[in-house]
Motif scaffolding. Structure first.
Motif, PDB file in Angstrom:
ATOM      1  N   GLU A 179      31.859  54.228  40.437  1.00 20.86           N
ATOM      2  CA  GLU A 179      32.090  53.556  41.853  1.00 20.86           C
ATOM      3  C   GLU A 179      32.003  52.213  41.833  1.00 20.86           C
ATOM      4  O   GLU A 179      32.767  51.380  42.180  1.00 20.86           O
ATOM      5  CB  GLU A 179      31.386  54.296  43.007  1.00 20.86           C
ATOM      6  N   MET A 180      30.924  51.894  41.346  1.00 13.34           N
ATOM      7  CA  MET A 180      30.177  50.578  41.272  1.00 13.34           C
ATOM      8  C   MET A 180      31.138  49.520  40.306  1.00 13.34           C
ATOM      9  O   MET A 180      31.592  48.545  40.332  1.00 13.34           O
ATOM     10  CB  MET A 180      28.926  50.144  40.977  1.00 13.34           C
ATOM     11  N   ALA A 181      31.292  50.544  39.104  1.00  9.90           N
ATOM     12  CA  ALA A 181      32.253  49.940  38.024  1.00  9.90           C
ATOM     13  C   ALA A 181      33.628  49.552  38.429  1.00  9.90           C
ATOM     14  O   ALA A 181      34.313  48.567  38.400  1.00  9.90           O
ATOM     15  CB  ALA A 181      32.333  50.670  36.831  1.00  9.90           C
ATOM     16  N   GLY A 182      34.074  50.468  39.314  1.00 10.39           N
ATOM     17  CA  GLY A 182      35.555  50.303  39.830  1.00 10.39           C
ATOM     18  C   GLY A 182      35.645  49.240  40.613  1.00 10.39           C
ATOM     19  O   GLY A 182      36.599  48.333  40.809  1.00 10.39           O
ATOM     20  N   ALA A 183      34.793  48.978  41.626  1.00  7.25           N
ATOM     21  CA  ALA A 183      34.581  48.054  42.635  1.00  7.25           C
ATOM     22  C   ALA A 183      34.473  46.706  41.724  1.00  7.25           C
ATOM     23  O   ALA A 183      35.259  45.749  42.164  1.00  7.25           O
ATOM     24  CB  ALA A 183      33.627  48.144  43.635  1.00  7.25           C
ATOM     25  N   LEU A 184      33.795  46.551  40.862  1.00  4.02           N
ATOM     26  CA  LEU A 184      33.596  45.244  40.086  1.00  4.02           C
ATOM     27  C   LEU A 184      35.146  44.984  39.301  1.00  4.02           C
ATOM     28  O   LEU A 184      35.472  43.780  39.319  1.00  4.02           O
ATOM     29  CB  LEU A 184      32.453  45.196  38.885  1.00  4.02           C
ATOM     30  N   ARG A 185      35.650  46.194  38.736  1.00  5.32           N
ATOM     31  CA  ARG A 185      37.097  45.805  38.078  1.00  5.32           C
ATOM     32  C   ARG A 185      38.140  45.311  39.221  1.00  5.32           C
ATOM     33  O   ARG A 185      38.868  44.510  38.773  1.00  5.32           O
ATOM     34  CB  ARG A 185      37.649  47.139  37.546  1.00  5.32           C
ATOM     35  N   LYS A 186      38.041  45.715  40.464  1.00  6.40           N
ATOM     36  CA  LYS A 186      38.806  45.392  41.425  1.00  6.40           C
ATOM     37  C   LYS A 186      38.610  43.768  41.749  1.00  6.40           C
ATOM     38  O   LYS A 186      39.574  42.947  41.992  1.00  6.40           O
ATOM     39  CB  LYS A 186      38.843  46.201  42.575  1.00  6.40           C
ATOM     40  N   GLU A 187      37.428  43.297  41.953  1.00 14.58           N
ATOM     41  CA  GLU A 187      36.834  41.997  42.232  1.00 14.58           C
ATOM     42  C   GLU A 187      37.440  41.142  41.101  1.00 14.58           C
ATOM     43  O   GLU A 187      37.526  40.007  41.408  1.00 14.58           O
ATOM     44  CB  GLU A 187      35.245  42.050  42.559  1.00 14.58           C
ATOM     45  N   MET A 188      37.026  41.548  40.014  1.00 13.80           N
ATOM     46  CA  MET A 188      37.633  40.694  38.856  1.00 13.80           C
ATOM     47  C   MET A 188      38.976  40.383  38.975  1.00 13.80           C
ATOM     48  O   MET A 188      39.440  39.474  38.560  1.00 13.80           O
ATOM     49  CB  MET A 188      37.198  41.502  37.406  1.00 13.80           C
ATOM     50  N   LEU A 189      39.933  41.682  39.194  1.00 12.11           N
ATOM     51  CA  LEU A 189      41.224  41.349  39.169  1.00 12.11           C
ATOM     52  C   LEU A 189      41.871  40.379  40.283  1.00 12.11           C
ATOM     53  O   LEU A 189      42.475  39.642  40.143  1.00 12.11           O
ATOM     54  CB  LEU A 189      42.018  42.908  39.442  1.00 12.11           C
ATOM     55  N   GLN A 190      40.959  40.749  41.487  1.00 12.49           N
ATOM     56  CA  GLN A 190      41.224  39.547  42.384  1.00 12.49           C
ATOM     57  C   GLN A 190      40.787  38.066  42.340  1.00 12.49           C
ATOM     58  O   GLN A 190      42.010  37.192  42.563  1.00 12.49           O
ATOM     59  CB  GLN A 190      40.476  40.256  43.803  1.00 12.49           C
ATOM     60  N   ASN A 191      40.070  37.990  41.505  1.00  6.49           N
ATOM     61  CA  ASN A 191      39.653  36.572  41.256  1.00  6.49           C
ATOM     62  C   ASN A 191      40.508  36.034  40.153  1.00  6.49           C
ATOM     63  O   ASN A 191      40.943  34.894  40.217  1.00  6.49           O
ATOM     64  CB  ASN A 191      38.106  36.568  40.393  1.00  6.49           C
ATOM     65  N   ARG A 192      41.234  36.814  39.199  1.00  5.88           N
ATOM     66  CA  ARG A 192      42.101  36.332  38.196  1.00  5.88           C
ATOM     67  C   ARG A 192      43.409  35.860  39.064  1.00  5.88           C
ATOM     68  O   ARG A 192      43.799  34.956  38.643  1.00  5.88           O
ATOM     69  CB  ARG A 192      42.272  37.409  37.324  1.00  5.88           C
ATOM     70  N   MET A 193      43.664  36.934  40.022  1.00  2.00           N
ATOM     71  CA  MET A 193      44.871  36.544  40.769  1.00  2.00           C
ATOM     72  C   MET A 193      44.564  35.088  41.743  1.00  2.00           C
ATOM     73  O   MET A 193      45.697  34.386  41.829  1.00  2.00           O
ATOM     74  CB  MET A 193      45.273  37.568  41.890  1.00  2.00           C
ATOM     75  N   ARG A 194      43.614  35.015  42.072  1.00  2.00           N
ATOM     76  CA  ARG A 194      43.168  33.600  42.987  1.00  2.00           C
ATOM     77  C   ARG A 194      43.365  32.525  42.005  1.00  2.00           C
ATOM     78  O   ARG A 194      43.998  31.373  42.392  1.00  2.00           O
ATOM     79  CB  ARG A 194      41.853  33.797  43.632  1.00  2.00           C
ATOM     80  N   SER A 195      42.942  32.404  40.716  1.00  3.29           N
ATOM     81  CA  SER A 195      42.980  31.493  39.871  1.00  3.29           C
ATOM     82  C   SER A 195      44.190  31.114  39.260  1.00  3.29           C
ATOM     83  O   SER A 195      44.583  30.201  38.826  1.00  3.29           O
ATOM     84  CB  SER A 195      41.921  31.655  38.830  1.00  3.29           C
TER      85      SER A 195
END
Length: 470
Positions: free
Chosen positions: A454-470
């Motif tokens: 669950e935590m690993a999935g949340a971090l994957r999602k957060e990392m993807l969002q950060n990439r999209m913002r940048s």
């Protein structure tokens, strides 16, 4: 009739001015310090002109402290609107009596307030130079007044006016001190490049004229380069990566003057940078044959050379010899050894050297933290690496590199110590380093190892969002 009136006015003004100068000089020379200033003010109710001040200064030429006090008093009481001529008079007087620091400070002030609207030079140092040159003989000044002007110009980051001043002095057969020329050449090397510095070195010391054997009047060598001239050029070439030029300058120096320990150190450093440790050793032996005692720079250079090629045995030998010779170690000495042991993978020896360095309160560079932290974590000694970095940061107020934080976080995550990794990551952000994909991957892998999908999935999602913002 009108012309005659003008002539009479000029005679009257000259007489009044001369009377004022005589009266002020008399007051300054004969009255006690407590009463002289009030009497001078009474004698000059309308103040005085820069010309009058210069005449007073000339008559006080054997009393530099009194003249300086008078100058400062006229400034603080707005009794005279000083210009470059009046500044030059007091500067010459102070130079005449070797009052170097006072003369230098007034030159710096004069450069800042320089204003000659009709001057051919659009440069404050050159304006002041012109005035100093015109008043030099009258005030019986000393030649080093121009050295002070060049130094003040360099300290004010005015390099091109300094070069022009040297050229104009040499054209008048007035030579600045070799130390002044050395300072200017060093500054040219660091700001305009080594090639420019070398060109000015040949120009200032008239080397090309000497080699061409030009015999006409005014072309012979005025001042000769010394060992410090060559040391400055060699150092600048070494710092610019021009290692072969260092050796060329060395041979050029040997035909002119005797090298010192620093000269040997720079050439040894150039040899070590090229991997020519054998040549560096020969240079070391030559230095000893010349009965020249190596200094800390020499020892650090040869130790660094052996560390670079991984010969820590020889490096340690020189380190021990350094202690026996009573030459104090520096942070650079220990950093060479730490890096050397890290490069050969001997983490225990590297840590021991660092601990000795720390006990001596020698502040390490942040790169040392990074190398040791990487090596310790690579050996699976993550806790030791963490304690080592925190201790160094606490004692020396160091800021670890971003890579240092990354290797610690990776190590902690690999061991499943997620909370500690989060603390290090928070500290990393506090130092201005944003988490990147390597940090996210380390946390994701760590949580996967612990079975926390669950935590690993949340971090994957957060990392993807950060990439999209940048």
């Amino acid at each position: 009739m009108a012309i005659e009136i003008v002539k009479q006015r000029r005679v009257w003004f000259s007489s009044c001015s001369e009377n004022l100068v005589t009266e002020v000089v008399s007051i300054l020379s004969q009255e006690r310090s407590k009463s002289r200033w009030s009497k001078v003010r009474w004698a000059c109710p309308n103040g005085m002109s820069p010309v009058e001040f210069s005449e007073i200064t000339l008559k006080l030429k054997n009393k530099p402290q009194l003249a300086l006090g008078f100058f400062l008093w006229t400034k603080s009481n707005s009794l005279c609107l000083h210009n470059l001529a009046s500044y030059s008079s007091i500067i010459h007087l102070l130079a005449r009596h070797r009052q170097t620091s006072h003369a230098y400070n007034l030159i710096r002030t004069a450069i800042r307030v320089s204003d000659l609207p009709n001057s051919p030079f659009n440069s404050p140092p050159l304006n002041l130079f012109q005035t100093l040159l015109h008043t030099y003989t009258r005030f019986g000044s000393a030649p080093f007044v121009f050295d002070l002007l060049i130094k003040a110009s360099l300290d004010s980051q005015m390099i091109h006016p300094s070069i022009q001043i040297v050229r104009m002095l040499l054209s008048r057969r007035i030579s600045p001190k070799v130390s002044t020329l050395n300072s200017l050449i060093s500054r040219v090397c660091t700001t305009l490049g080594v090639d420019a510095g070398y060109a000015f070195y040949r120009e200032f010391f008239r080397l090309d004229q000497e080699q061409n054997q030009i015999s006409k009047r005014g072309s012979r060598l005025i001042v000769t380069p010394n060992v410090h001239t060559y040391n400055a050029l060699m150092l600048c070439c070494y710092q610019d990566g021009l290692k072969e030029r260092v050796e060329e300058l060395w041979h050029e120096m040997r035909s002119t003057c005797k090298p010192n320990a620093y000269s040997y150190s720079v050439l040894m450093a150039a040899f070590c940078a090229q991997g020519r440790i054998g040549d560096a050793q020969k240079l070391w032996e030559e230095m000893r044959e010349e009965e020249m005692e190596p200094d800390v720079v020499s020892y650090n250079t040869i130790i660094g050379g052996f560390c670079k090629i991984g010969d820590l045995t020889r490096a340690e030998e020189f380190f021990r010899e350094m202690a026996v010779a009573g030459v104090g170690t520096t942070a650079s000495t220990y950093e060479h050894l730490v890096k050397g042991y890290c490069n050969v993978g001997d983490v225990d020896s590297a840590v021991l050297v660092y601990k000795d360095m720390s006990r001596r309160d020698l502040r390490p560079d942040a790169s040392i933290l990074d190398m040791l932290a990487r090596l310790l974590c690579g050996k699976g000694r993550v806790q030791e690496a963490l304690e080592f970095v925190r201790c160094a940061v606490g004692k020396f107020d160091l800021i670890p590199k971003e890579k240092t934080y990354q290797v610690l976080i990776k190590g902690l995550c690999f061991e499943g110590r997620m909370e500690e990794a989060m603390k290090v990551q928070a500290e990393m952000v506090g130092k201005g380093f944003e988490p990147n994909s390597e940090i996210y991957d380390a946390f994701i892998d760590g949580y996967v190892r612990l079975g926390n999908e669950e935590m690993a999935g949340a971090l994957r999602k957060e990392m993807l969002q950060n990439r999209m913002r940048s």
